[in-house]
Design a protein around this motif. Structure first.
Motif, mmCIF file in Angstrom:
data_model
loop_
_atom_site.group_PDB
_atom_site.id
_atom_site.type_symbol
_atom_site.label_atom_id
_atom_site.label_comp_id
_atom_site.label_asym_id
_atom_site.label_seq_id
_atom_site.Cartn_x
_atom_site.Cartn_y
_atom_site.Cartn_z
ATOM 1 N N SER A 1 40.018 59.005 28.033
ATOM 2 C CA SER A 1 39.460 58.523 26.765
ATOM 3 C C SER A 1 38.292 57.598 27.053
ATOM 4 C CB SER A 1 40.520 57.764 25.958
ATOM 5 O OG SER A 1 40.874 56.557 26.626
ATOM 6 N N ALA A 2 37.507 57.322 26.006
ATOM 7 C CA ALA A 2 36.397 56.387 26.138
ATOM 8 C C ALA A 2 36.904 54.990 26.486
ATOM 9 C CB ALA A 2 35.594 56.352 24.837
ATOM 10 N N ASN A 3 38.029 54.591 25.889
ATOM 11 C CA ASN A 3 38.607 53.287 26.210
ATOM 12 C C ASN A 3 39.060 53.228 27.667
ATOM 13 O OD1 ASN A 3 38.225 52.174 23.680
ATOM 14 N ND2 ASN A 3 40.254 52.767 22.922
ATOM 15 N N GLY A 4 39.616 54.329 28.142
ATOM 16 C CA GLY A 4 40.031 54.372 29.543
ATOM 17 C C GLY A 4 38.850 54.240 30.489
ATOM 18 N N SER A 5 37.755 54.908 30.168
ATOM 19 C CA SER A 5 36.556 54.819 30.997
ATOM 20 C C SER A 5 35.983 53.403 30.985
ATOM 21 C CB SER A 5 35.501 55.808 30.498
ATOM 22 O OG SER A 5 35.948 57.140 30.668
ATOM 23 N N SER A 6 35.973 52.789 29.797
ATOM 24 C CA SER A 6 35.457 51.421 29.684
ATOM 25 C C SER A 6 36.311 50.449 30.492
ATOM 26 C CB SER A 6 35.430 51.006 28.213
ATOM 27 O OG SER A 6 34.998 49.669 28.082
ATOM 28 N N THR A 7 37.627 50.621 30.420
ATOM 29 C CA THR A 7 38.532 49.741 31.161
ATOM 30 C C THR A 7 38.383 49.935 32.663
ATOM 31 O OG1 THR A 7 40.133 49.764 29.346
ATOM 32 C CG2 THR A 7 40.957 49.117 31.508
ATOM 33 N N LEU A 8 38.283 51.190 33.094
ATOM 34 C CA LEU A 8 38.118 51.463 34.518
ATOM 35 C C LEU A 8 36.809 50.866 35.038
ATOM 36 C CD1 LEU A 8 39.033 52.787 37.133
ATOM 37 C CD2 LEU A 8 38.017 54.935 36.337
ATOM 38 N N GLY A 9 35.726 51.054 34.287
ATOM 39 C CA GLY A 9 34.455 50.474 34.694
ATOM 40 C C GLY A 9 34.513 48.960 34.766
ATOM 41 N N HIS A 10 35.210 48.359 33.818
ATOM 42 C CA HIS A 10 35.370 46.899 33.778
ATOM 43 C C HIS A 10 36.070 46.401 35.049
ATOM 44 C CE1 HIS A 10 36.344 42.938 32.038
ATOM 45 N NE2 HIS A 10 37.564 43.123 32.498
ATOM 46 N N TRP A 11 37.182 47.054 35.400
ATOM 47 C CA TRP A 11 37.947 46.588 36.553
ATOM 48 C C TRP A 11 37.284 46.941 37.881
ATOM 49 C CZ3 TRP A 11 41.205 42.861 36.838
ATOM 50 C CH2 TRP A 11 41.877 42.456 35.687
ATOM 51 N N MET A 12 36.579 48.048 37.928
ATOM 52 C CA MET A 12 35.814 48.346 39.140
ATOM 53 C C MET A 12 34.732 47.305 39.364
ATOM 54 S SD MET A 12 36.926 50.928 40.891
ATOM 55 C CE MET A 12 35.478 51.098 41.942
ATOM 56 N N SER A 13 34.090 46.854 38.277
ATOM 57 C CA SER A 13 33.072 45.810 38.390
ATOM 58 C C SER A 13 33.672 44.540 38.966
ATOM 59 C CB SER A 13 32.448 45.523 37.020
ATOM 60 O OG SER A 13 31.842 46.680 36.478
ATOM 61 N N ILE A 14 34.869 44.184 38.491
ATOM 62 C CA ILE A 14 35.527 42.962 38.958
ATOM 63 C C ILE A 14 35.960 43.098 40.421
ATOM 64 C CG2 ILE A 14 37.623 41.562 38.708
ATOM 65 C CD1 ILE A 14 37.398 41.956 35.697
ATOM 66 N N THR A 15 36.673 44.174 40.733
ATOM 67 C CA THR A 15 37.235 44.289 42.080
ATOM 68 C C THR A 15 36.158 44.427 43.157
ATOM 69 O OG1 THR A 15 37.508 46.691 41.781
ATOM 70 C CG2 THR A 15 39.387 45.284 41.239
ATOM 71 N N GLN A 16 35.091 45.188 42.876
ATOM 72 C CA GLN A 16 34.050 45.357 43.876
ATOM 73 C C GLN A 16 33.222 44.081 44.043
ATOM 74 O OE1 GLN A 16 35.437 47.734 45.339
ATOM 75 N NE2 GLN A 16 33.635 48.999 45.705
ATOM 76 N N THR A 17 33.025 43.340 42.967
ATOM 77 C CA THR A 17 32.313 42.069 43.083
ATOM 78 C C THR A 17 33.151 41.048 43.847
ATOM 79 O OG1 THR A 17 31.100 42.471 41.029
ATOM 80 C CG2 THR A 17 31.203 40.199 41.795
ATOM 81 N N LEU A 18 34.441 41.023 43.584
ATOM 82 C CA LEU A 18 35.331 40.143 44.346
ATOM 83 C C LEU A 18 35.272 40.478 45.831
ATOM 84 C CD1 LEU A 18 38.510 40.067 42.054
ATOM 85 C CD2 LEU A 18 36.944 38.159 42.471
ATOM 86 N N ARG A 19 35.298 41.774 46.141
ATOM 87 C CA ARG A 19 35.233 42.197 47.545
ATOM 88 C C ARG A 19 33.974 41.694 48.221
ATOM 89 N NH1 ARG A 19 32.512 46.124 49.989
ATOM 90 N NH2 ARG A 19 31.801 47.004 47.997
ATOM 91 N N LYS A 20 32.847 41.815 47.540
ATOM 92 C CA LYS A 20 31.576 41.384 48.117
ATOM 93 C C LYS A 20 31.528 39.882 48.351
ATOM 94 C CE LYS A 20 28.704 45.125 46.317
ATOM 95 N NZ LYS A 20 27.558 45.489 45.482
ATOM 96 N N ASN A 21 32.252 39.137 47.557
ATOM 97 C CA ASN A 21 32.241 37.687 47.670
ATOM 98 C C ASN A 21 33.421 37.134 48.457
ATOM 99 O OD1 ASN A 21 29.980 36.382 45.716
ATOM 100 N ND2 ASN A 21 30.679 38.336 44.885
ATOM 101 N N GLY A 22 34.211 38.017 49.039
ATOM 102 C CA GLY A 22 35.311 37.585 49.882
ATOM 103 C C GLY A 22 36.423 36.865 49.137
ATOM 104 N N ILE A 23 36.597 37.180 47.853
ATOM 105 C CA ILE A 23 37.637 36.556 47.042
ATOM 106 C C ILE A 23 38.785 37.556 46.893
ATOM 107 C CG2 ILE A 23 38.208 35.539 44.805
ATOM 108 C CD1 ILE A 23 35.233 34.868 44.478
ATOM 109 N N PRO A 24 39.991 37.231 47.373
ATOM 110 C CA PRO A 24 41.112 38.184 47.285
ATOM 111 C C PRO A 24 41.511 38.441 45.832
ATOM 112 C CG PRO A 24 41.560 36.442 48.893
ATOM 113 C CD PRO A 24 40.339 36.014 48.121
ATOM 114 N N LEU A 25 41.704 39.704 45.514
ATOM 115 C CA LEU A 25 42.144 40.063 44.166
ATOM 116 C C LEU A 25 43.496 39.424 43.849
ATOM 117 C CD1 LEU A 25 41.692 41.804 41.586
ATOM 118 C CD2 LEU A 25 42.911 43.652 42.772
#
Length: 211
Positions: free
Chosen positions: A162-186
């Motif tokens: 669904s569109a909501n599922g895609s929006s949620t996945l994009g949201h969390w990918m943005s968070i997790t990949q940015t955390l990874r780049k900054n060395g902050i554990p999820l």
């Protein structure tokens, strides 16, 4: 280098891309040669050398003529030399050699190199942009690494439903990949975020050195 932003859409069309990068975007767009990107003359473009090398190696594999192999080898060497260069004179020599690849008559005799050499001529400033600024990478491998987990997920699950599922996945990918780049554990960020939400405080930053 510090942040990632994901937008999952039904297509890679111009409308979706333009909604992400408006005309006042001040950064550098490092991409492959997809037409939706290259059509934007208002953006400062830099083009991925890894895509160029893959194309040249592919030509040399399909048509293993000595001239095609030489072209691929010289292109690889140029990117390596340009990446390692720290002084203006070396970078200018690399830039000049890139131009030479488009004019050397021996390469012109190989028709399979024609489109690649034409691409270098047409997109020359974007292809050599990494030689002029230290903050421009010679490839977009960092973006490819960002995308890999999402591509694996899509291959296994066939994507969202669904569109909501895609929006949620994009949201969390943005968070997790940015955390990874900054060395902050999820595992550390999630409890802090839940506590902040519970007590109506600002969420913890996903970037280093920010509150």
């Amino acid at each position: 280098a510090q942040a990632s932003y994901f937008n999952i859409a039904r297509s890679r069309g111009a409308d979706d891309f333009d909604s992400l990068l408006p005309t006042d975007f001040q950064g550098v767009l490092v991409t492959d040669f997809y037409g939706v990107y290259t059509r934007r003359n208002d953006l400062l473009h830099a083009y991925c050398g890894a895509h160029m090398i893959c194309r040249a190696k592919r030509i040399a594999e399909i048509e293993p003529h000595e001239v095609n192999i030489e072209f691929a080898d010289k292109l690889i060497a140029l990117y390596k030399k340009g990446e390692a260069a720290t002084d203006w004179e070396t970078r200018e020599r690399v830039r000049t050699t890139f131009r030479w690849l488009t004019t050397e008559r021996r390469f012109a005799r190989r028709p399979e190199l024609g489109l690649l050499r034409q691409r270098i001529r047409k997109r020359f400033e974007g292809i050599v942009a990494f030689l002029g600024r230290d903050d421009i990478p010679w490839n977009n491998n960092a973006t490819e690494r960002d995308l890999r987990p999402l591509c694996v997920y899509r291959k296994i699950s066939r994507g969202t439903r669904s569109a909501n599922g895609s929006s949620t996945l994009g949201h969390w990918m943005s968070i997790t990949q940015t955390l990874r780049k900054n060395g902050i554990p999820l595992a550390r960020w999630i409890p802090d975020a839940l506590e902040a939400h519970r007590f109506q405080r600002p969420l913890p930053s996903v970037l280093q050195n920010l509150p």
